[in-house]
Design a protein around this motif. Sequence first.
Motif, PDB file in Angstrom:
ATOM      1  N   LEU A  11      35.274  41.112  48.228  1.00 18.85           N
ATOM      2  CA  LEU A  11      35.516  40.172  47.710  1.00 18.85           C
ATOM      3  C   LEU A  11      35.858  40.652  45.746  1.00 18.85           C
ATOM      4  CD1 LEU A  11      36.674  37.103  47.292  1.00 18.85           C
ATOM      5  CD2 LEU A  11      34.099  35.889  46.375  1.00 18.85           C
ATOM      6  N   THR A  12      34.859  41.792  45.736  1.00 17.90           N
ATOM      7  CA  THR A  12      34.452  42.689  44.076  1.00 17.90           C
ATOM      8  C   THR A  12      35.781  43.132  43.825  1.00 17.90           C
ATOM      9  OG1 THR A  12      32.202  41.679  44.341  1.00 17.90           O
ATOM     10  CG2 THR A  12      33.319  43.140  42.566  1.00 17.90           C
ATOM     11  N   ALA A  13      35.659  43.658  45.124  1.00 16.16           N
ATOM     12  CA  ALA A  13      37.698  44.854  44.863  1.00 16.16           C
ATOM     13  C   ALA A  13      38.582  44.359  45.378  1.00 16.16           C
ATOM     14  CB  ALA A  13      36.961  44.871  46.600  1.00 16.16           C
ATOM     15  N   MET A  14      38.785  43.136  45.766  1.00 13.41           N
ATOM     16  CA  MET A  14      39.673  41.885  45.740  1.00 13.41           C
ATOM     17  C   MET A  14      40.085  42.165  44.442  1.00 13.41           C
ATOM     18  SD  MET A  14      39.668  39.908  49.217  1.00 13.41           S
ATOM     19  CE  MET A  14      41.300  39.225  49.174  1.00 13.41           C
ATOM     20  N   ALA A  15      38.798  41.166  43.905  1.00 11.52           N
ATOM     21  CA  ALA A  15      39.962  40.442  42.901  1.00 11.52           C
ATOM     22  C   ALA A  15      39.733  42.159  41.475  1.00 11.52           C
ATOM     23  CB  ALA A  15      38.246  39.538  42.269  1.00 11.52           C
ATOM     24  N   TYR A  16      39.177  43.009  41.870  1.00 13.80           N
ATOM     25  CA  TYR A  16      39.372  44.124  40.926  1.00 13.80           C
ATOM     26  C   TYR A  16      40.855  44.910  40.567  1.00 13.80           C
ATOM     27  CZ  TYR A  16      39.251  48.882  38.715  1.00 13.80           C
ATOM     28  OH  TYR A  16      39.488  50.267  38.089  1.00 13.80           O
ATOM     29  N   VAL A  17      40.915  44.806  42.205  1.00 10.25           N
ATOM     30  CA  VAL A  17      42.560  45.158  42.542  1.00 10.25           C
ATOM     31  C   VAL A  17      43.885  44.172  41.841  1.00 10.25           C
ATOM     32  CG1 VAL A  17      44.234  45.880  44.375  1.00 10.25           C
ATOM     33  CG2 VAL A  17      41.836  46.742  44.495  1.00 10.25           C
ATOM     34  N   ASP A  18      43.627  43.146  42.591  1.00  9.20           N
ATOM     35  CA  ASP A  18      44.565  42.559  41.678  1.00  9.20           C
ATOM     36  C   ASP A  18      44.522  41.670  40.240  1.00  9.20           C
ATOM     37  OD1 ASP A  18      45.301  41.430  44.144  1.00  9.20           O
ATOM     38  OD2 ASP A  18      44.143  39.682  44.385  1.00  9.20           O
ATOM     39  N   VAL A  64      39.361  34.436  40.466  1.00  9.37           N
ATOM     40  CA  VAL A  64      40.497  35.906  40.036  1.00  9.37           C
ATOM     41  C   VAL A  64      41.265  35.695  38.703  1.00  9.37           C
ATOM     42  CG1 VAL A  64      42.782  37.559  40.091  1.00  9.37           C
ATOM     43  CG2 VAL A  64      41.452  36.557  42.454  1.00  9.37           C
ATOM     44  N   GLN A  65      41.559  34.042  39.110  1.00 11.94           N
ATOM     45  CA  GLN A  65      42.255  33.856  36.932  1.00 11.94           C
ATOM     46  C   GLN A  65      40.634  33.684  36.183  1.00 11.94           C
ATOM     47  OE1 GLN A  65      45.157  32.857  36.469  1.00 11.94           O
ATOM     48  NE2 GLN A  65      44.504  31.791  34.408  1.00 11.94           N
ATOM     49  N   TRP A  66      40.156  32.658  36.756  1.00  7.10           N
ATOM     50  CA  TRP A  66      38.497  32.700  35.441  1.00  7.10           C
ATOM     51  C   TRP A  66      38.594  33.793  35.138  1.00  7.10           C
ATOM     52  CZ3 TRP A  66      34.003  34.239  35.407  1.00  7.10           C
ATOM     53  CH2 TRP A  66      33.227  34.179  34.695  1.00  7.10           C
TER      54      TRP A  66
END
Length: 318
Positions: free
Chosen positions: A156-163, A228-230
């Motif tokens: 989840l952390t990597a997903m947010a970082y990538v997005d 992700v928005q926050w």
Amino acid sequence: MCASGISSGDDNFSGQNFDHRRQWIEDRIRFLAESFAVSVYSYAVMSNHAHIVLFVDPDEAQAWSDEEVARRWLAVFPGALRDAQSEEQKEYIELGLRSDPERMKEIRSRLGSLSWFMRALNEPIARWANEEDGCSGRFWEGRFKSQALLEEQAVLTAMAYVDLNPVRAAMCDTLEESDYTSVQSRLKERSESGLSKPKLLGRALKPVAGLDSVALLGMTEASYIDLVQWTGEQAHPMKRGMLNKSKDPAADRPPEILWSLVKHPNQWTRQVQGTERLYYRAIGSAEALMAKAADIGQRWMKGVSGERAWQILKSQIE
């Protein structure tokens, strides 16, 4: 796994724009996900590099029938299939592939391999770009880099970082404008799905392409997008790259899902922002990182403080 490479955007020498190559890469990622034993959770195709968060499942490829393996392999590497003039010729080529047990064993392994996925992604892009440029030689900077994501929270952390890559690069200030990213794809699909609001809000957080799976951490896609928005709104005001604030005053508060992930919001933002800087071979909790270190014969791994590493080692001895 989280992998990255080098693509191409604006050419400072000629002034020519190559953003269409970003579409090549996004399309290729999604195409390959339909053939390889992978689940693609997140991606971002930037002007000079790309990131992918994916899960590779070699066991899934082992469960496929010979017909399925041959079909998937020939979709990616058609070989003689390109010159086939009839359906009979295509069937003959596929049959020839299936009749070689050793070759089929090798292909199954390759369809469950991160290295072969990246090879199938990078080689055609390099070939197309060189053809467009009328040149030959190396297109990519080097072999891709990867980090093992040891826990679902690390994914989840990597997903947010990538997005959030385009946001950090100040290429956009809304998720809707973050071109060639999985979060933009999720948002487009949501707007075009025609689902009722309750069904839309309750849709599970799953891969955007490839093999299906259970919802990541039991989360919904809506809660992930809110997260992700926050996260994108938390950049330091003196640094570039920040999402526009939501018009909803309540959005200033950390999303509810955040408290199930970390004890303090700052812990989450530090983890996301430090995805590449704070970690090296793997991403995860201190305990998961130390277990990974032990698996590969190391005493310590980047991402764990010396004091915390000693505490974990001491508890293992006791």
